[in-house]
Design an enzyme around this catalytic site. Structure first.
Site, mmCIF file in Angstrom:
data_model
loop_
_atom_site.group_PDB
_atom_site.id
_atom_site.type_symbol
_atom_site.label_atom_id
_atom_site.label_comp_id
_atom_site.label_asym_id
_atom_site.label_seq_id
_atom_site.Cartn_x
_atom_site.Cartn_y
_atom_site.Cartn_z
ATOM 1 N N ASN A 9 -34.877 18.407 19.229
ATOM 2 C CA ASN A 9 -34.203 19.622 19.690
ATOM 3 C C ASN A 9 -32.887 19.734 18.922
ATOM 4 O OD1 ASN A 9 -32.915 21.684 21.048
ATOM 5 N ND2 ASN A 9 -32.537 20.485 22.920
ATOM 6 N N TRP A 10 -32.876 20.641 17.970
ATOM 7 C CA TRP A 10 -31.671 20.761 17.117
ATOM 8 C C TRP A 10 -30.538 21.516 17.796
ATOM 9 C CZ3 TRP A 10 -33.416 22.074 11.382
ATOM 10 C CH2 TRP A 10 -34.079 20.961 10.857
ATOM 11 N N LYS A 11 -30.833 22.134 18.932
ATOM 12 C CA LYS A 11 -29.824 22.949 19.627
ATOM 13 C C LYS A 11 -29.236 23.977 18.645
ATOM 14 C CE LYS A 11 -29.052 18.966 22.514
ATOM 15 N NZ LYS A 11 -28.279 18.348 23.560
ATOM 16 N N GLU A 89 -29.132 22.561 29.323
ATOM 17 C CA GLU A 89 -28.063 23.407 28.782
ATOM 18 C C GLU A 89 -28.349 24.889 29.058
ATOM 19 O OE1 GLU A 89 -28.022 21.678 24.866
ATOM 20 O OE2 GLU A 89 -27.246 19.829 25.748
ATOM 21 N N GLU A 157 -35.255 14.664 31.529
ATOM 22 C CA GLU A 157 -33.970 14.512 30.855
ATOM 23 C C GLU A 157 -32.852 14.449 31.892
ATOM 24 O OE1 GLU A 157 -34.145 15.912 26.540
ATOM 25 O OE2 GLU A 157 -33.664 17.665 27.741
ATOM 26 N N GLY A 163 -26.677 13.610 25.384
ATOM 27 C CA GLY A 163 -25.524 13.656 24.486
ATOM 28 C C GLY A 163 -24.382 12.738 24.870
ATOM 29 N N SER A 203 -30.136 10.758 24.941
ATOM 30 C CA SER A 203 -29.556 9.674 24.141
ATOM 31 C C SER A 203 -30.593 8.691 23.596
ATOM 32 C CB SER A 203 -28.475 8.933 24.942
ATOM 33 O OG SER A 203 -27.402 9.810 25.248
ATOM 34 N N GLY A 224 -32.284 14.918 20.919
ATOM 35 C CA GLY A 224 -31.290 15.900 20.511
ATOM 36 C C GLY A 224 -30.566 15.444 19.256
ATOM 37 N N GLY A 225 -29.393 14.863 19.440
ATOM 38 C CA GLY A 225 -28.523 14.509 18.320
ATOM 39 C C GLY A 225 -29.202 13.691 17.231
HETATM 40 C C1 PEP Z 1 -31.597 17.035 24.452
HETATM 41 O O1 PEP Z 1 -30.720 17.873 24.276
HETATM 42 O O2 PEP Z 1 -32.715 17.403 24.770
HETATM 43 C C2 PEP Z 1 -31.253 15.632 24.261
HETATM 44 C C3 PEP Z 1 -32.060 14.743 24.723
HETATM 45 O O3 PEP Z 1 -30.064 15.359 23.582
HETATM 46 P P1 PEP Z 1 -29.570 13.924 23.075
HETATM 47 O O4 PEP Z 1 -30.751 13.201 22.494
HETATM 48 O O5 PEP Z 1 -28.511 14.220 22.078
HETATM 49 O O6 PEP Z 1 -29.040 13.193 24.293
#
Ligand code: PEP
Length: 241
Positions: A9-11, A89, A157, A163, A203, A224-225
């Site tokens: 998920n690049w957001k 989000e 999640e 994040g 994370s 995500g990140g």
């Molecule tokens: C997400 O936004 O779906 C996510 C899991 O972010 P991160 O991996 O950065 O915690």
């Protein structure tokens, strides 16, 4: 046997320069499904490079007077095969309710997209011992009738893990994923529930991916990140198989 899925998920990140990273990921030999969900603007430009793409949200309707919104049909037209709905989000920034998330999942199905429905408790809810109650409510409200393994993926999640660099303990992940599987079985039958993939998200990094993927009822990750750079995303994919 459920095939693992690692979804990025690049957001609100990335540009057409990210095509190089997609090419690197596409070149990996792997034994799991990989999906990248870039911003809407990049879907058409990044499609056809060997990695399936998804949207990060969609409107409930196919077209109409909804300035700034994107429909599931438009995602499909741009080359997407899936869409994330109900990310925390979106729930926080845009006030999305379970009912709206369910309507978006139905829109995804109408357009022939896989719906990745996100659920997860806040830190306050976990501290209050309400995690399973919250997960049960979100699952009941956000997943429409008619779920099948081909149409639905559920991403657990925890909001406090997204994040933040923090993750639940293995026991906590196993508890929630087992609960989700049992709840899906009660509603959709054992066969469907056994086929629906449950992703953990929050994370996930190269350093913890293998441990998380080894847990019961964890069928992959929503990342995500760590999905933004091939140096991080590739080892997570490798850990999945
Ligand atoms: C997400 O936004 O779906 C996510 C899991 O972010 P991160 O991996 O950065 O915690």
């Amino acid at each position: 046997m459920r095939r693992r899925l690692v979804a990025g998920n690049w957001k609100m990140n990335g540009s057409m320069a990210s095509a190089a990273m997609v090419d690197e990921i596409a070149a990996l030999s792997r034994d799991c499904d990989v999906l990248i969900c870039p911003p809407f603007t990049l879907i058409a430009g990044l499609s056809g490079r060997g990695i399936p793409l998804g949207g990060q949200d969609c409107h409930t309707e196919a077209q109409g007077a909804h300035t700034g919104d994107i429909s599931a049909e438009m995602l499909r037209d741009a080359g997407a095969v899936a869409v994330i709905v109900g990310h925390s989000e979106r729930r926080t920034d845009h006030g999305e309710t379970d009912a709206l998330v369910a309507a978006k999942a139905l829109a995804a199905w109408r357009a022939g997209l896989l719906a990745i429905v996100c659920i997860g408790e806040t830190e306050a809810e976990r501290d209050a011992g309400r995690t399973l109650e919250v997960i049960g409510t979100q699952l009941a409200g956000s997943v429409p009738d008619g779920a099948t393994p081909a149409r639905l993926v559920v991403a657990y999640e925890p909001v406090w893990a997204i994040g933040t660099g923090r993750t639940p303990t293995s026991d906590q992940i196993v508890e929630v994923h087992g609960f989700i599987r049992r709840t899906l079985a009660e509603r959709f039958g054992k066969d469907a529930a056994e086929g629906i993939r449950l992703l953990y998200g929050g994370s996930v990094k190269p350093g913890n991916a293998a441990e998380i993927f080894a847990l019961a009822d964890v069928d992959g990750a929503l990342v995500g990140g760590a999905s933004l750079a091939a140096a991080d995303f590739a080892p997570i994919i490798a850990a999945a198989g």
